[in-house]
Design a protein around this motif. Sequence first.
Motif: not given
Length: 163
Positions: A74-99
């Motif tokens: 889970g820690a590994f997956a969360l690291g991947i997820l949050l880094e990938a989302l952060a590189r795609r833009g601000p935490d809003e819209g679809g990115l927030r939903i994915l997070r």
Amino acid sequence: MESEPRNPGQLNVDPDAGTLGAPRRRRPLHLHPGYILVVIAGGIPGALARYWLGLAIAAPGGWPLPTLVINLAGAFALGILLEALARRGPDEGGLRILRLLIGTGFIGAFTTYSTFAVEAVKLFDAGRGPEGLGYLAATVLGGLLASTLGIWAAAYHHARSAR
């Protein structure tokens, strides 16, 4: 927390406030019914995945290997997820939903701090102090390493994709 007026000198009107011209108040994100449902939608399969994986992994000599593997994954997956989302833009819209769906919902329900704490106490109560300390260290330090590796993996993938 009041929102800032869109136009200086004007107040936003909240139709639910019942008073014309009352300052608009935004509901905190963690209380927004839509976001709560998104977290639940991710949490149900996350909890089921933890349950089934916990049954599939043996606990040698009563040592809590299943929980350790689950929390490190889970820690590994969360690291991947949050880094990938952060590189795609601000935490809003679809990115927030994915997070919220994957990070807070699925991974949050998949990992388990409470079981980790109970299992560590059980090891100490059974007179297995060195094993309890090893379990604590493996979980905390391993989680730090796993999340760091997840961040690096996502950053590496991003750099390769950018080329």
